[in-house]
Scaffold this motif. Structure first.
Motif, PDB file in Angstrom:
ATOM      1  N   PHE A  23       0.826  -1.215   0.000  1.00 25.02           N
ATOM      2  CA  PHE A  23       0.000   0.000   0.000  1.00 25.02           C
ATOM      3  C   PHE A  23       0.860   1.266   0.000  1.00 25.02           C
ATOM      4  O   PHE A  23       1.702   1.453   0.890  1.00 25.02           O
ATOM      5  CB  PHE A  23      -0.927   0.025   1.235  1.00 25.02           C
ATOM      6  N   GLY A  71      -9.357  10.091   0.162  1.00 28.42           N
ATOM      7  CA  GLY A  71      -8.843   8.825  -0.363  1.00 28.42           C
ATOM      8  C   GLY A  71      -9.973   8.088  -1.052  1.00 28.42           C
ATOM      9  O   GLY A  71     -11.038   7.909  -0.466  1.00 28.42           O
ATOM     10  N   ARG A 137      -5.368   9.970  -4.221  1.00 30.83           N
ATOM     11  CA  ARG A 137      -5.224  10.846  -3.059  1.00 30.83           C
ATOM     12  C   ARG A 137      -5.358  12.321  -3.483  1.00 30.83           C
ATOM     13  O   ARG A 137      -4.391  12.944  -3.909  1.00 30.83           O
ATOM     14  CB  ARG A 137      -3.861  10.572  -2.419  1.00 30.83           C
ATOM     15  N   LYS A 195     -10.907  15.097   7.490  1.00 33.67           N
ATOM     16  CA  LYS A 195      -9.754  14.357   7.036  1.00 33.67           C
ATOM     17  C   LYS A 195      -8.626  15.374   6.885  1.00 33.67           C
ATOM     18  O   LYS A 195      -8.409  15.940   5.817  1.00 33.67           O
ATOM     19  CB  LYS A 195     -10.059  13.644   5.714  1.00 33.67           C
ATOM     20  N   SER A 234      -7.152   3.858  11.006  1.00 33.08           N
ATOM     21  CA  SER A 234      -7.472   4.252   9.630  1.00 33.08           C
ATOM     22  C   SER A 234      -8.806   3.653   9.180  1.00 33.08           C
ATOM     23  O   SER A 234      -9.038   3.477   7.994  1.00 33.08           O
ATOM     24  CB  SER A 234      -6.345   3.791   8.703  1.00 33.08           C
TER      25      SER A 234
END
Ligand code: COI
Length: 355
Positions: A23, A71, A137, A195, A234
């Motif tokens: 990732f 995201g 992103r 976020k 997360s």
């Protein structure tokens, strides 16, 4: 509607082995960039070769962390096309984050247009191996060089992309979670629902503590009484107790996750009772001891659906479902990922085709 300028790379990178992506390790050939100037608004949308940014060392983001991020993922379907999962939900959440962080808003349709244009350019970077995707992103940073504490006058909106596999090394195997009773993540009136990078920076000390004790992630308790469960590092978190599904209410201290929202919609459709009332950690641990805690799982764009096999709170260690993935956890995973990767019909209307 954005007017996007394209400057494509003449030196594309070699693509990584899709079987070993992990990732956030590899980045695509391009990035989306757009400027914001006070009085002028957003301007100069462009897709350019991926490269280091040149910003002033006094840029406000570097000092006071005035920034936000999102995201989401692009998925390769069995017929080779590419789709996004509820991108407008990310756009709406970024508007809410930006409001709290005094960042300029980006209209939903511009956000979605920018993501689609970026994915179109990077189409060959959307992997096709099982359980892989292109993680996207989008983020906004404050760029004005200034050391006084106030909102910046200039910003950048960027989108970068990373071909990814599973977020956790464990993949779809259950993870072990440490319940944090020392540090807190969010308090009412703070930034817990946003976020913003600062939320994650403040979580690191606790994450290191949990790792040192052999746990993958931290389960946060509320910041006032340290009594109620909120979310995992997360991911949002769900608990199945006596057939009812509990997840923390999104009342300001918990991130309103897109996968969280989608799981609640699916669970309700399947006839489950979903409680968004606060759940006390003591009641959760007691349910674990009494054998009433049937399943625990985390949800997130990066983590998808992640079964939890063990919870540690103070001196209590609770094993969940014999450290096996629960039936409902598996059904949610199969349904959500089935829709995301286009393997089952999207009767919820959640996907947006790119190509
Ligand atoms: C996501 O699930 O997309 C996230 O943003 C979590 C992350 C910080 C990796």
């Amino acid at each position: 509607m954005l007017n996007i300028r394209y400057e494509l790379t003449k030196t594309p990178k070699t693509k990584p082995d899709q079987k070993n992506l992990s990732f956030g390790k590899y980045y695509t050939d391009h990035m989306f960039v757009m400027d914001y100037t006070e009085g002028k608004g957003w301007h100069d949308a462009r897709i350019v070769p991926y490269a280091p940014l040149s910003i002033d060392p006094a840029a406000m983001v570097l000092h006071y962390a005035q920034e936000s991020f999102e995201g989401l993922k692009a998925y390769r379907t069995p017929d080779g096309s590419i789709q996004l999962f509820r991108p407008e939900k990310n756009a709406e959440r970024m508007i809410n984050t930006n409001k709290r962080m005094c960042l300029p808003a980006l209209p939903v349709e511009d956000f979605v247009q920018a993501v689609k244009a970026f994915v179109e350019v990077e189409k060959d970077w959307v992997p096709s191996e099982p359980e892989t995707s292109l993680y996207i992103r989008p983020y906004v940073i404050s760029t004005e060089p200034h050391l006084g504490v106030r909102p910046s006058n200039t910003y950048l909106f960027l989108i970068i992309g990373s071909p990814v596999g599973a977020y956790y090394e464990e993949g779809m195997n259950p993870v072990k979670i440490f319940v944090e009773d020392e540090y807190v993540r969010a308090t009412p009136g703070g930034t817990g629902f946003t976020k913003c990078g600062g939320n994650y920076a403040a979580s690191l000390a606790s994450q290191i503590k949990a790792h040192d004790l052999g746990y993958s992630q931290v389960l946060w308790l509320d910041g006032v009484e340290r009594k109620y469960v909120e979310e995992v590092g997360s991911m949002n978190c769900f608990f199945k107790i006596d057939g009812t599904i509990y997840t923390a209410p999104t009342v300001g201290t918990v991130l309103p996750g897109v996968i969280r929202m989608s799981c609640i919609e699916l669970l309700k459709k399947w006839g489950y009772t979903v409680s968004e009332n606060r759940l006390a950690i003591k009641d959760l641990i007691q349910a674990g001891k009494d054998g009433r805690l049937e399943e625990v799982f985390g949800t997130g764009t990066a983590a998808v659906i992640s079964p939890v096999g063990e919870l540690r709170y103070e001196d209590d260690v609770i094993t969940v479902n014999d450290f096996k993935t629960g039936e409902l956890t598996q059904k949610l995973y199969d349904t959500l990922t089935g829709i995301q990767w286009g393997k089952i019909p999207d009767d919820m209307g959640w996907t947006t085709k790119v190509l």
